[in-house]
Design an enzyme around this catalytic site. Structure first.
Site, short mmCIF file in Angstrom:
data_model
loop_
_atom_site.label_atom_id
_atom_site.label_comp_id
_atom_site.label_asym_id
_atom_site.label_seq_id
_atom_site.Cartn_x
_atom_site.Cartn_y
_atom_site.Cartn_z
N LYS A 78 0.85 -1.19 0.00
CA LYS A 78 0.00 0.00 0.00
C LYS A 78 0.88 1.24 0.00
O LYS A 78 1.91 1.28 0.70
CB LYS A 78 -0.91 -0.02 1.23
CG LYS A 78 -1.96 1.09 1.27
CD LYS A 78 -2.85 0.92 2.50
CE LYS A 78 -3.92 1.98 2.61
NZ LYS A 78 -4.78 1.80 3.81
N SER A 175 -9.73 1.74 3.16
CA SER A 175 -8.95 2.53 2.23
C SER A 175 -7.89 1.73 1.47
O SER A 175 -7.24 2.26 0.57
CB SER A 175 -8.24 3.65 3.00
OG SER A 175 -7.31 3.09 3.94
N SER A 199 -9.90 -0.60 7.39
CA SER A 199 -9.39 -0.33 6.04
C SER A 199 -8.74 -1.52 5.35
O SER A 199 -8.44 -1.44 4.16
CB SER A 199 -8.40 0.84 6.07
OG SER A 199 -9.08 2.05 6.21
#
Length: 509
Positions: A78, A175, A199
């Site tokens: 990420k 997210s 997330s």
């Protein structure tokens, strides 16, 4: 493609046996990344460094010297984890040209284990969101019903739709949506995400992969760009529970550069081949029958609970009365920590800068206005408001007291003899973009985090396991939670669910 959609265990065996080389696997993963470009899972590709790393892995594999536990395995990261010499943007214009001089501890541990990083994945700007639709680099699409050609192994179930949608698509969740899609699409075997209120588990649920939020402190945060320090946890994605366990065994453990990290016994974690439920007590919290929970989620929740009871577990209804206050509490604590953490984004030392020679204050204001989106600026302003001298006791300190009550709810359940909690993850299957975007970010996040946020408040481990597809062909998942530090046992029970529910896997054509 067969290799790309296999389990970590099987692919590592192929690498060691020489039936596929690390370079071939890296090339295939990078090609898959290009093929799936329409999903927008990646912000940056790291093809050159990935192929160099794969060549080094192949030499170690051939010599059978210093072979790491993830040697030659393509992984994704990420884009809010620092990576030395590789841009780390947090999905924001503020950091779109930022290149860190160091790597996060978890990234270094993956690389030391022989993993090959193939790219940095998309996210809501600074991880503030639940759809991966608020990134400066565009939205990430869910692979399901996206137009990508695939079939599912239905194992006797009725046929489910696999065609794309006309003019609309399903969100990936957030997210960490890019990391979930990277694994679901076969571009990476494992990926790193971050989980502050759900997330990792939210996109894992929507995308039909396994997503884990470890106990707070078990996996070091050093190099994870801060959102909410007291709740941020590096998270893990894999197609199978064993994949996630293998990754956890590599990245968990004390880090002298992270004062919040703790020692653990998870090194080289191996789960039982056939976990059992005999003697386990599984709690069903009544407060998780929350408003808006879809009937199809209730149905799979009931189905799995009944199956666990029939297989030797004791099912017990429990109450966690302060769960309903978790989102309200989070809506205060999150902006307060954001307001503090985001004072660093001024354009002075690094990041985007707008020139304003007439005053330093003007440069700050213009830089932050241009570099941060409305969501981020809104949370900063809210946090500063809650922290005003006349408001701090009323909002911030009161929220801390409520957080303690939420933690006590968990402790009371564990002390009553319950070993695990079984709950929903999200209120429904993935939403279409048109439906998701009809609500603002703050409202949507508060809605989507209802079942996931409390575990961040309490610091307990939680894992999402896909269990079935609905009539539209979208994944439905459930969440397991355990006492803090019981991460290995949590994954064992998750593996039991995986083995007995046999979630239909994607076969990309």
């Amino acid at each position: 493609m067969n290799h790309l959609l296999g389990s970590v265990k099987d692919v590592l065996a192929c690498l060691r046996q020489g039936s596929v080389s690390a370079v071939e696997l890296a090339e295939a993963a990078l090609q898959q990344q290009e093929t799936m470009a329409r999903l927008n899972a990646f912000i940056s590709r790291t093809a050159e460094s990935a192929l160099k790393a794969a060549e080094k892995s192949q030499k170690r594999l051939e010599k059978k010297e210093n072979v790491g536990p993830l040697e030659g395995l393509p992984v994704a990261v990420k884009d809010n984890f620092c990576t030395a010499g590789i841009p780390t943007t947090c999905g924001s214009k503020m950091l779109q040209n930022y290149v860190p001089p160091y790597s996060a501890t978890v990234v270094r541990r993956l690389e030391r284990a022989g993993a090959v990083m193939i790219g940095k994945t998309n996210l809501d700007e600074f991880a503030m969101g639940s759809g991966t639709v608020d990134s400066s680099f565009g939205a990430t699409r869910n692979i399901y019903r996206s137009g990508v050609r695939y079939r599912v192994q239905t194992q006797g179930e009725s046929d489910v739709p696999t065609e794309g949608l006309d003019g609309d698509w399903y969100v990936a969740g957030g997210s960490s949506g890019g990391s979930a899609v990277a694994v679901a699409s076969g571009s990476a075997f494992l990926s790193l995400g971050s989980d502050t209120g759900g997330s990792v588990r939210n996109p894992a649920s929507y995308c039909g992969v396994v997503g884990m939020k470890p106990s707070y402190g078990v996996v070091p945060r050093m190099g994870l760009i801060s959102l909410v320090n007291s709740m941020d946890v590096p998270g893990l994605f894999g197609r199978y529970v064993d994949d996630v366990a293998t990754m956890l065994g590599v990245i968990a453990g004390l880090d002298s550069r992270d004062s919040t990290s703790v020692s653990s016994s998870l090194s080289n974690l191996k789960l039982p081949e056939e976990p059992r439920l005999d003697g386990l007590v599984v709690g069903i919290p009544r407060e998780y029958h929350c408003p808006g929970l879809s009937s199809e989620v209730v149905d799979v929740w009931t189905k799995v609970a009944d199956l666990m009871e029939d297989s030797g577990a004791e099912l017990r209804q429990v109450s966690m009365p302060h769960t309903k206050y978790s989102i309200l509490c989070y809506s205060v604590l999150n902006p307060c920590e954001v307001a503090s953490n985001f004072t660093r984004y001024t354009g002075v030392e690094y990041g985007h800068r707008v020139d304003a020679s007439h005053s330093m204050e003007a440069m700050y204001a213009l830089t932050r206005s241009a570099g941060l989106n409305d969501v981020v600026r809104g949370r900063i302003l809210a946090g500063n408001y809650f922290l005003l001298r006349e408001n701090k006791e009323k909002y911030y300190e009161q929220a801390l007291k409520v957080r303690r009550l939420i933690l006590q709810d968990f402790e009371n359940v564990w002390n009553s003899g319950v070993h695990f909690l079984l709950t929903p993850v999200t209120l429904s299957a993935a939403l279409r973009y048109s439906e998701f975007s009809s609500l603002d970010n703050r409202t949507q996040t508060a809605t989507q985090d209802i079942c996931t946020q409390a575990s961040n408040m309490a610091g307990v481990p939680a894992v999402t396991v896909p269990v079935s597809l609905n009539e539209e062909g979208l994944p439905l998942s459930l969440q397991l939670m355990a006492p803090r530090g019981e991460d290995a046992d949590l994954l064992s029970v998750a593996k039991w669910i995986e083995q007995h529910l046999k979630f239909p896997r994607l076969c990309i054509l």
